[in-house]
Scaffold this active site. Sequence first.
Site, PDB file in Angstrom:
ATOM      1  CB  SER A  22      -0.931   0.004   1.219  1.00 14.13           C
ATOM      2  OG  SER A  22      -0.183  -0.071   2.408  1.00 14.13           O
ATOM      3  CG  ASN A 109      -4.405  -3.970  13.406  1.00 12.20           C
ATOM      4  OD1 ASN A 109      -3.806  -3.942  12.334  1.00 12.20           O
ATOM      5  ND2 ASN A 109      -4.832  -5.096  13.966  1.00 12.20           N
ATOM      6  CB  THR A 154     -40.580  24.751  -8.858  1.00 11.43           C
ATOM      7  OG1 THR A 154     -41.776  25.051  -9.573  1.00 11.43           O
ATOM      8  CG2 THR A 154     -40.370  25.791  -7.781  1.00 11.43           C
ATOM      9  CG  HIS A 155     -41.931  21.127 -11.279  1.00 15.45           C
ATOM     10  ND1 HIS A 155     -42.290  19.834 -10.958  1.00 15.45           N
ATOM     11  CD2 HIS A 155     -42.467  21.906 -10.301  1.00 15.45           C
ATOM     12  CE1 HIS A 155     -43.024  19.843  -9.848  1.00 15.45           C
ATOM     13  NE2 HIS A 155     -43.132  21.083  -9.430  1.00 15.45           N
ATOM     14  CB  SER A 276     -14.570  22.564 -30.154  1.00 12.95           C
ATOM     15  OG  SER A 276     -14.553  21.625 -31.216  1.00 12.95           O
ATOM     16  CE  LYS A 282     -19.756  24.365 -28.523  1.00 15.30           C
ATOM     17  NZ  LYS A 282     -19.875  22.929 -28.232  1.00 15.30           N
ATOM     18  CG  ASN A 284     -17.274  23.481 -25.446  1.00 13.41           C
ATOM     19  OD1 ASN A 284     -18.348  23.900 -25.866  1.00 13.41           O
ATOM     20  ND2 ASN A 284     -16.445  22.752 -26.173  1.00 13.41           N
ATOM     21  CD  GLU A 289     -19.083  20.382 -20.323  1.00 11.44           C
ATOM     22  OE1 GLU A 289     -19.500  19.441 -21.003  1.00 11.44           O
ATOM     23  OE2 GLU A 289     -18.328  21.266 -20.780  1.00 11.44           O
ATOM     24  CE1 TYR A 316      -6.381  -2.793   9.317  1.00 11.04           C
ATOM     25  CE2 TYR A 316      -5.608  -5.058   9.056  1.00 11.04           C
ATOM     26  CZ  TYR A 316      -5.701  -3.760   8.595  1.00 11.04           C
ATOM     27  OH  TYR A 316      -5.102  -3.431   7.411  1.00 11.04           O
ATOM     28  CD  GLN A 321      -3.187  -2.290   2.558  1.00 12.13           C
ATOM     29  OE1 GLN A 321      -2.507  -2.607   3.528  1.00 12.13           O
ATOM     30  NE2 GLN A 321      -2.972  -2.785   1.359  1.00 12.13           N
ATOM     31  CE  LYS A 324      -4.233   3.478   5.205  1.00 14.48           C
ATOM     32  NZ  LYS A 324      -5.073   2.258   5.186  1.00 14.48           N
TER      33      LYS A 324
HETATM   34  N1  ARG Z   1      -1.379  -1.010   5.578  1.00 13.97           N
HETATM   35  C1  ARG Z   1      -2.300  -1.430   6.571  1.00 13.97           C
HETATM   36  C2  ARG Z   1      -3.629  -0.677   6.450  1.00 13.97           C
HETATM   37  O1  ARG Z   1      -3.655   0.318   5.854  1.00 13.97           O
HETATM   38  C3  ARG Z   1      -1.751  -1.174   7.919  1.00 13.97           C
HETATM   39  C4  ARG Z   1      -2.339  -2.079   8.949  1.00 13.97           C
HETATM   40  C5  ARG Z   1      -1.873  -3.468   8.711  1.00 13.97           C
HETATM   41  N2  ARG Z   1      -2.299  -4.325   9.749  1.00 13.97           N
HETATM   42  C6  ARG Z   1      -2.242  -5.629   9.614  1.00 13.97           C
HETATM   43  N3  ARG Z   1      -2.682  -6.345  10.607  1.00 13.97           N
HETATM   44  N4  ARG Z   1      -1.778  -6.203   8.535  1.00 13.97           N
HETATM   45  O2  ARG Z   1      -4.646  -1.085   6.939  1.00 13.97           O
END
Ligand code: ARG
Length: 472
Positions: A22, A109, A154-155, A276, A282, A284, A289, A316, A321, A324
């Site tokens: 990650s 965790n 409205t509408h 365009s 154009k 735009n 958008e 956990y 993970q 993020k």
């Molecule tokens: N990269 C992990 C996450 O974002 C960190 C926690 C990992 N914990 C574990 N027990 N493998 O969740």
Amino acid sequence: MKTWGGRFEGGPDPTAADFGRSIETDVELAFDDILGSMAHVRALGRAGVLTDAEVEALLAGLEAVRADIESGSLRWDPALEDVHMNVESALEARVGPAARKLHTGRSRNDQVSTDLRLWLRRTIDDLDGALVGLERALVDLARRNVDAVMPAHTHTQPAQPVLLAHHLLAHVEMLERDRSRLADARRRANVSPLGSGAVAGSGFPLDREAVAAELGFAGVTRNSIDASGDRDFVAEALAGFAIAMVHLSRLAEELVWWSHPRLGFVRLADAFSTGSSMLPNKRNPDPAELVRARAARVVGDLAGFLAVLKGLPLGYQRDLQEDKRPLFESARELRRSLEVLAGIIASLTVDEARLQAAAAEGHVTATAVAETLVELGVAFRSAHHVVGRLVRTAEVDGLSLEVLSDDAVTAALRESDDESVRALAGDPTTAARLRAAASIEGALARCNVIGGTAPSRVADELAAASRRLGLA
Ligand code: ARG
């Protein structure tokens, strides 16, 4: 895998390792991770797990790693899986074996949850500033066109005349709710999970409240099982981001619609318009958008993350993970959308004459005329019916209600099955009163309640918003 490989023979399968990595995403947590680790080091010192010298060495080492990240000299090693292990390994390279004590009484965790809460806190603070920035641009535009009138819809059909300022302040209200929603999410996120360990709580006597205070958290989580696997704060933030993006999308949609040459209510500055590749004519509104489409992505991030959570038992799970990417992406898109919309609004040209002309169409003052009949003693339903007839006559003759003849008004009154309406037909002043009530100014002035579009009410709200936003 020095951090957890003891019970395994050989290394991980490269595909599996790559699959679980990650670092590309959670590198964004690096500074928060170091902050959390510093607080943890001090807690270990206070708990007698680390000597003063070790505490000093680890703090200095973490500070040095922080500086290395800042200067860009730290090389993130994908083999080290995530940001936590990268920082720990960089620390070991700096301070030697003492770094191997850092993770005492802590799990990734509770660590990652701490990092993410710290990240979210500062991100919400930054977004709050950007929300205020867009509000300022809207209020400023309202003040530059304070007398402009327009048809409210409205509408998607013309409904009643309003001040443009009233309409713009509606968007400000929405953004204020977004701020308050995010502040609320921030408040619940702002507790420290450190000390929860992997699931059962730290095995060392950590002063969790001191750690929380040091990190600026308002308190500590109360259950280690919950805390180690809780991502409500992520879901709440995503919901806040998604609702804000939906608001921005609605504003963007109006900009697209209003800038259509047929309406011509507004003109986006060249700097926020695009041409365009094929059509030289154009102009735009691409940025607007794109805000609409980015809103769709953020809504997807919320829905996707709720789907990740719904099947998880307590504690956990590695699924977490995956919090993020959606969280970071949503915050980034919200931030960029706020900025681009603030730019569009700040450089927008309003065509007050076109707005005024649109407000003169669609018989949008009909309600004011009906309400005037009510003031002359007519029941609203009867008044509604009479004015409906007047609108029909006006439509057939291609006239506005303001210029209907005495004869046309009298005929409509006479036709009514309501005695009190017919009685008014004999009064020579009635037609003139109804025509006067049909003016845009008359219709605006009638809506003189808190939150209504009467100019004095809008002026009050505009002044209040200006004060709140620090506009002179
Ligand atoms: N990269 C992990 C996450 O974002 C960190 C926690 C990992 N914990 C574990 N027990 N493998 O969740």
